[in-house]
Write a protein that holds these residues in place. Structure first.
Motif, PDB file in Angstrom:
ATOM      1  N   ILE A 133      -6.622   3.991  -0.868  1.00 34.40           N
ATOM      2  CA  ILE A 133      -5.649   2.896  -0.760  1.00 34.40           C
ATOM      3  C   ILE A 133      -5.794   2.272   0.619  1.00 34.40           C
ATOM      4  N   MET A 134      -5.995   0.957   0.630  1.00 33.63           N
ATOM      5  CA  MET A 134      -6.217   0.214   1.873  1.00 33.63           C
ATOM      6  C   MET A 134      -5.122  -0.815   2.047  1.00 33.63           C
ATOM      7  N   GLY A 135      -4.512  -0.873   3.237  1.00 33.04           N
ATOM      8  CA  GLY A 135      -3.446  -1.838   3.505  1.00 33.04           C
ATOM      9  C   GLY A 135      -3.866  -2.924   4.476  1.00 33.04           C
ATOM     10  N   PHE A 136      -2.877  -3.622   5.006  1.00 30.39           N
ATOM     11  CA  PHE A 136      -3.100  -4.675   5.998  1.00 30.39           C
ATOM     12  C   PHE A 136      -1.850  -4.814   6.847  1.00 30.39           C
ATOM     13  N   GLY A 137      -2.046  -4.914   8.172  1.00 30.19           N
ATOM     14  CA  GLY A 137      -0.941  -5.178   9.080  1.00 30.19           C
ATOM     15  C   GLY A 137      -0.713  -4.100  10.114  1.00 30.19           C
ATOM     16  N   ASP A 138      -1.079  -2.860   9.819  1.00 24.79           N
ATOM     17  CA  ASP A 138      -0.790  -1.721  10.696  1.00 24.79           C
ATOM     18  C   ASP A 138       0.675  -1.725  11.113  1.00 24.79           C
ATOM     19  N   LEU A 139       1.557  -1.739  10.118  1.00 24.28           N
ATOM     20  CA  LEU A 139       2.994  -1.701  10.390  1.00 24.28           C
ATOM     21  C   LEU A 139       3.384  -0.362  11.001  1.00 24.28           C
ATOM     22  N   ASN A 140       4.582  -0.295  11.579  1.00 19.47           N
ATOM     23  CA  ASN A 140       4.925   0.868  12.396  1.00 19.47           C
ATOM     24  C   ASN A 140       5.008   2.178  11.631  1.00 19.47           C
ATOM     25  N   PHE A 141       5.019   2.140  10.293  1.00 24.14           N
ATOM     26  CA  PHE A 141       5.057   3.371   9.516  1.00 24.14           C
ATOM     27  C   PHE A 141       3.672   3.808   9.040  1.00 24.14           C
ATOM     28  N   ALA A 142       2.655   2.943   9.186  1.00 24.01           N
ATOM     29  CA  ALA A 142       1.369   3.165   8.520  1.00 24.01           C
ATOM     30  C   ALA A 142       0.709   4.474   8.920  1.00 24.01           C
ATOM     31  N   GLU A 143       0.812   4.851  10.178  1.00 24.00           N
ATOM     32  CA  GLU A 143       0.150   6.081  10.605  1.00 24.00           C
ATOM     33  C   GLU A 143       0.979   7.329  10.325  1.00 24.00           C
ATOM     34  N   TYR A 144       2.192   7.134   9.758  1.00 25.38           N
ATOM     35  CA  TYR A 144       3.069   8.278   9.517  1.00 25.38           C
ATOM     36  C   TYR A 144       3.259   8.593   8.035  1.00 25.38           C
ATOM     37  N   THR A 145       2.610   7.832   7.144  1.00 19.18           N
ATOM     38  CA  THR A 145       2.645   8.211   5.732  1.00 19.18           C
ATOM     39  C   THR A 145       1.764   9.434   5.534  1.00 19.18           C
ATOM     40  N   ALA A 150       0.827  -1.203   0.000  1.00 21.19           N
ATOM     41  CA  ALA A 150       0.000   0.000   0.000  1.00 21.19           C
ATOM     42  C   ALA A 150       0.864   1.257   0.000  1.00 21.19           C
ATOM     43  N   HIS A 151       1.969   1.216   0.723  1.00 21.32           N
ATOM     44  CA  HIS A 151       2.871   2.365   0.751  1.00 21.32           C
ATOM     45  C   HIS A 151       3.439   2.632  -0.646  1.00 21.32           C
TER      46      HIS A 151
END
Length: 334
Positions: free
Chosen positions: A271-283, A251-252
């Motif tokens: 755009i929809m992702g999966f996992g909530d990786l540690n960068f997801a809220e900072y894009t 997604a990134h």
């Protein structure tokens, strides 16, 4: 020339205690007086003694090893699962034996056979898809098994995870509620990503909506593949207004490509992702995604094995199948 191995008796002589005291200090230190324990530990350092886990395991019929089989450790969610399992097992005096097999069941079959030759006290597998041989071997040997990261109504022994199909359903419902109708999918070629995209398509179809285009990349799906995949989707189907991705990493990459084209996210393209990786809220904008607690899954899988081992090999777990659930997190990208 090979040196003569230091024995437990040598340590006992160096510490001025009995061999049984040394054994107790090494295996059950909480039962030994602090001063005596310190003397034994100093003698171990001075003599260079290495504890023979095999001998202890043979005596107790326990190896104190638990095997965890993963497709990869290159993703944060699986790394969190390893940490969660390790913390719980270490506290109970067990060590984790880690095996990496990629996304191919035949590799898992080979590794599981090798692992079983080491006589682990328990095995944690990732997912519920295995070869018939792997499944039969684990059923025959009777070692406690947890299939993690997925749900199945017919586990080898125990299953702890969540429904990937339900993840797909939830993402489809969310995007439909946001008003999107022209969908593309960007997914890695691993079984669980396939389950999520299948669930996504099923939920859309129930509302009379079809996926216009999909692009599949090599698992686990790196950021450059996400951008290249978005190029393919948007070049061939510029009418897309939403892309469902099987991971935050993909997604990134899609987000970067969208912005390079001057597309506004989420106004022009969601755009929809999966996992909530540690960068997801900072894009920019932050990625909407699905959060799964990998550390909790690892800890629960480890605890299920420990409970079984503490209760005896024939004790059935309270819950053979445990649904850990997931959380859809809406952020700026949708």
């Amino acid at each position: 020339m090979a040196a003569t191995p230091v024995t437990l008796i040598d340590v006992a002589k160096a510490a001025g205690v009995s061999p049984i005291t040394v054994s107790r200090a090494l295996n059950e230190p909480q039962l030994v007086r602090p001063a005596t324990l310190a003397r034994v530990q100093e003698a171990v350092k001075r003599t260079g003694y290495v504890k023979n886990m095999l001998a202890g395991g043979l005596a107790s019929s326990r190896s104190k090893l638990v095997a965890l089989v993963l497709p990869t450790i290159s993703t944060q969610t699986f790394a969190d699962m390893v940490q969660g399992a390790t913390d719980r097992l270490t506290a109970a005096g067990y060590q984790l034996l880690l095996g990496i097999v990629g996304y191919e069941t035949w590799r898992e079959e080979i590794l599981v056979e090798t692992i079983l030759s080491r006589r682990p006290d328990g095995v944690i597998l990732t997912g519920a898809l295995h070869t018939d041989s792997t499944r039969q071997r684990l059923l025959q040997i009777g070692t406690p098994v947890v299939e993690a990261w997925d749900l199945t109504q017919h586990p080898i022994d125990m299953a702890i995870g969540f429904s990937h199909e339900e993840v797909g359903h939830a993402c489809a419902r969310h995007l439909l509620q946001q008003g999107y109708r022209h969908f593309g999918m960007l997914t890695a070629n691993d079984p669980r990503a396939g389950q999520r995209t299948q669930g996504f398509q099923v939920a859309l179809a129930k509302q009379g909506v079809n996926v216009i285009a999909s692009h599949v990349v090599q698992a686990p799906g790196a950021l450059p593949l996400g951008r290249k995949g978005a190029v393919q989707l948007l070049d061939t189907h510029p009418e897309l207004d939403a892309i469902f991705c099987s991971s935050d990493t993909l997604a990134h990459g899609a987000l970067i490509e969208a912005q390079s084209r001057g597309l506004r996210v989420p106004q022009d393209l969601a755009i929809m992702g999966f996992g909530d990786l540690n960068f997801a809220e900072y894009t920019n904008p932050p990625l909407s995604t699905v959060k799964v607690d990998g550390a909790r899954i690892g800890a629960l899988a480890a605890q299920a094995l420990l409970d079984r081992l503490a209760g005896g090999e024939n004790d059935a777990p309270a819950e053979r199948v445990l649904n850990t659930g997931f959380e859809l997190i809406q952020r700026g990208s949708t």
